[in-house]
Design a protein around this motif. Sequence first.
Motif, PDB file in Angstrom:
ATOM      1  N   GLU A  12      25.373  -2.046  35.243  1.00  0.00           N
ATOM      2  CA  GLU A  12      25.707  -1.179  34.105  1.00  0.00           C
ATOM      3  C   GLU A  12      25.661   0.288  34.506  1.00  0.00           C
ATOM      4  O   GLU A  12      26.529   1.069  34.116  1.00  0.00           O
ATOM      5  CB  GLU A  12      24.748  -1.445  32.943  1.00  0.00           C
ATOM      6  CG  GLU A  12      24.969  -2.791  32.282  1.00  0.00           C
ATOM      7  CD  GLU A  12      23.895  -3.151  31.261  1.00  0.00           C
ATOM      8  OE1 GLU A  12      22.970  -2.352  31.031  1.00  0.00           O
ATOM      9  OE2 GLU A  12      23.985  -4.253  30.706  1.00  0.00           O
ATOM     10  N   ILE A  13      24.666   0.670  35.320  1.00  0.00           N
ATOM     11  CA  ILE A  13      24.573   2.055  35.772  1.00  0.00           C
ATOM     12  C   ILE A  13      25.767   2.398  36.668  1.00  0.00           C
ATOM     13  O   ILE A  13      26.376   3.462  36.538  1.00  0.00           O
ATOM     14  CB  ILE A  13      23.239   2.301  36.521  1.00  0.00           C
ATOM     15  CG1 ILE A  13      22.038   2.135  35.571  1.00  0.00           C
ATOM     16  CG2 ILE A  13      23.226   3.670  37.200  1.00  0.00           C
ATOM     17  CD1 ILE A  13      22.032   3.086  34.394  1.00  0.00           C
ATOM     18  N   LYS A  14      26.133   1.498  37.571  1.00  0.00           N
ATOM     19  CA  LYS A  14      27.294   1.734  38.436  1.00  0.00           C
ATOM     20  C   LYS A  14      28.563   1.879  37.606  1.00  0.00           C
ATOM     21  O   LYS A  14      29.406   2.736  37.875  1.00  0.00           O
ATOM     22  CB  LYS A  14      27.447   0.596  39.448  1.00  0.00           C
ATOM     23  CG  LYS A  14      26.419   0.647  40.559  1.00  0.00           C
ATOM     24  CD  LYS A  14      26.581  -0.534  41.500  1.00  0.00           C
ATOM     25  CE  LYS A  14      25.505  -0.523  42.566  1.00  0.00           C
ATOM     26  NZ  LYS A  14      25.570  -1.709  43.436  1.00  0.00           N
ATOM     27  N   ARG A  15      28.708   1.035  36.564  1.00  0.00           N
ATOM     28  CA  ARG A  15      29.876   1.131  35.683  1.00  0.00           C
ATOM     29  C   ARG A  15      29.904   2.497  34.990  1.00  0.00           C
ATOM     30  O   ARG A  15      30.943   3.145  34.921  1.00  0.00           O
ATOM     31  CB  ARG A  15      29.847   0.007  34.639  1.00  0.00           C
ATOM     32  CG  ARG A  15      31.047   0.023  33.677  1.00  0.00           C
ATOM     33  CD  ARG A  15      30.924  -1.029  32.580  1.00  0.00           C
ATOM     34  NE  ARG A  15      29.732  -0.940  31.773  1.00  0.00           N
ATOM     35  CZ  ARG A  15      29.533  -0.036  30.795  1.00  0.00           C
ATOM     36  NH1 ARG A  15      30.456   0.863  30.532  1.00  0.00           N
ATOM     37  NH2 ARG A  15      28.424  -0.048  30.090  1.00  0.00           N
ATOM     38  N   LEU A  16      28.737   2.942  34.536  1.00  0.00           N
ATOM     39  CA  LEU A  16      28.635   4.246  33.876  1.00  0.00           C
ATOM     40  C   LEU A  16      29.027   5.357  34.848  1.00  0.00           C
ATOM     41  O   LEU A  16      29.825   6.227  34.517  1.00  0.00           O
ATOM     42  CB  LEU A  16      27.209   4.470  33.370  1.00  0.00           C
ATOM     43  CG  LEU A  16      26.853   5.890  32.928  1.00  0.00           C
ATOM     44  CD1 LEU A  16      27.637   6.274  31.688  1.00  0.00           C
ATOM     45  CD2 LEU A  16      25.370   6.003  32.659  1.00  0.00           C
ATOM     46  N   LEU A  17      28.496   5.318  36.054  1.00  0.00           N
ATOM     47  CA  LEU A  17      28.785   6.361  37.032  1.00  0.00           C
ATOM     48  C   LEU A  17      30.251   6.367  37.439  1.00  0.00           C
ATOM     49  O   LEU A  17      30.843   7.432  37.621  1.00  0.00           O
ATOM     50  CB  LEU A  17      27.880   6.206  38.262  1.00  0.00           C
ATOM     51  CG  LEU A  17      26.398   6.475  38.015  1.00  0.00           C
ATOM     52  CD1 LEU A  17      25.585   6.156  39.263  1.00  0.00           C
ATOM     53  CD2 LEU A  17      26.166   7.910  37.569  1.00  0.00           C
ATOM     54  N   ARG A  18      30.863   5.189  37.580  1.00  0.00           N
ATOM     55  CA  ARG A  18      32.284   5.117  37.933  1.00  0.00           C
ATOM     56  C   ARG A  18      33.152   5.722  36.834  1.00  0.00           C
ATOM     57  O   ARG A  18      34.235   6.235  37.103  1.00  0.00           O
ATOM     58  CB  ARG A  18      32.698   3.673  38.193  1.00  0.00           C
ATOM     59  CG  ARG A  18      32.366   3.195  39.591  1.00  0.00           C
ATOM     60  CD  ARG A  18      33.089   1.905  39.926  1.00  0.00           C
ATOM     61  NE  ARG A  18      32.751   0.811  39.036  1.00  0.00           N
ATOM     62  CZ  ARG A  18      31.751  -0.050  39.227  1.00  0.00           C
ATOM     63  NH1 ARG A  18      30.988   0.062  40.273  1.00  0.00           N
ATOM     64  NH2 ARG A  18      31.510  -1.007  38.351  1.00  0.00           N
ATOM     65  N   GLY A  19      32.679   5.678  35.599  1.00  0.00           N
ATOM     66  CA  GLY A  19      33.447   6.206  34.480  1.00  0.00           C
ATOM     67  C   GLY A  19      33.338   7.715  34.309  1.00  0.00           C
ATOM     68  O   GLY A  19      34.061   8.300  33.513  1.00  0.00           O
ATOM     69  N   LEU A  20      32.441   8.352  35.063  1.00  0.00           N
ATOM     70  CA  LEU A  20      32.270   9.795  34.936  1.00  0.00           C
ATOM     71  C   LEU A  20      33.307  10.550  35.751  1.00  0.00           C
ATOM     72  O   LEU A  20      33.774  10.082  36.788  1.00  0.00           O
ATOM     73  CB  LEU A  20      30.872  10.214  35.405  1.00  0.00           C
ATOM     74  CG  LEU A  20      29.705   9.764  34.541  1.00  0.00           C
ATOM     75  CD1 LEU A  20      28.393  10.168  35.204  1.00  0.00           C
ATOM     76  CD2 LEU A  20      29.794  10.354  33.141  1.00  0.00           C
ATOM     77  N   ASP A  21      33.630  11.731  35.292  1.00  0.00           N
ATOM     78  CA  ASP A  21      34.514  12.630  36.011  1.00  0.00           C
ATOM     79  C   ASP A  21      33.862  12.973  37.356  1.00  0.00           C
ATOM     80  O   ASP A  21      32.663  13.184  37.439  1.00  0.00           O
ATOM     81  CB  ASP A  21      34.690  13.898  35.158  1.00  0.00           C
ATOM     82  CG  ASP A  21      35.675  14.875  35.735  1.00  0.00           C
ATOM     83  OD1 ASP A  21      35.658  15.077  36.962  1.00  0.00           O
ATOM     84  OD2 ASP A  21      36.444  15.447  34.948  1.00  0.00           O
ATOM     85  N   GLU A  22      34.663  13.065  38.418  1.00  0.00           N
ATOM     86  CA  GLU A  22      34.122  13.365  39.743  1.00  0.00           C
ATOM     87  C   GLU A  22      33.442  14.720  39.799  1.00  0.00           C
ATOM     88  O   GLU A  22      32.613  14.980  40.675  1.00  0.00           O
ATOM     89  CB  GLU A  22      35.229  13.305  40.798  1.00  0.00           C
ATOM     90  CG  GLU A  22      35.686  11.907  41.100  1.00  0.00           C
ATOM     91  CD  GLU A  22      36.766  11.888  42.167  1.00  0.00           C
ATOM     92  OE1 GLU A  22      36.974  12.903  42.846  1.00  0.00           O
ATOM     93  OE2 GLU A  22      37.390  10.829  42.319  1.00  0.00           O
ATOM     94  N   ALA A  23      33.769  15.611  38.876  1.00  0.00           N
ATOM     95  CA  ALA A  23      33.174  16.942  38.886  1.00  0.00           C
ATOM     96  C   ALA A  23      31.738  16.928  38.370  1.00  0.00           C
ATOM     97  O   ALA A  23      31.023  17.913  38.492  1.00  0.00           O
ATOM     98  CB  ALA A  23      34.005  17.898  38.040  1.00  0.00           C
TER      99      ALA A  23
END
Length: 187
Positions: A12-23
């Motif tokens: 779930e944390i990885k999914r959250l991080l992948r969904g964030l803007d790269e900036a």
Amino acid sequence: MKSPESDQHLAEIKRLLRGLDEAKIIVAKTHEFIPTLLNLCQQTVVLSIRRNLYLTSKSIMLSNWLKHDAFDELVALHKLAMRRRACWLSWANTTIEVDYESLVADPQKSMALIADTLDYDADAKLLQSVVAQGMEGEANVGFPATKQRSLDETQIRAIEYALTRPEVAAWQRAMGYNAVDLRNTSR
């Protein structure tokens, strides 16, 4: 060996991080103020978890982190924590203030506040999972301060000394924490 719940939480944390803007860069759980790290961030959100310094003092003394009669050292620890907090807040674009006792009493509500402030659409199931994992990792029942031990007279005097120093007392008042009469509370 990791539990299936831990694997699910990490996914779930990885999914959250992948969904964030790269900036966006996330810095989590650091007790040091590192301004060079913050220079990497386009926008800084500081989560400030504060605690009544009486309860912090009691925890420190019962945990034997300081010598038994470390009056000035206790004051120095509080002042260092207050200054570090001020440094972090001075760099924040957004600040989320959470009282530690409120977080422990109702972690789901605190996590919802954090998610709302960050404009993150977190469903109740995700929040429950994060809370369960966080409380499991943070709630250490073997930690000395979690046992119902009593403060002795020297520890009480050290805490009274620390809490009556002007800078410490002013912080307590500013945060809305009432003065504590250590001699009339359960030690």
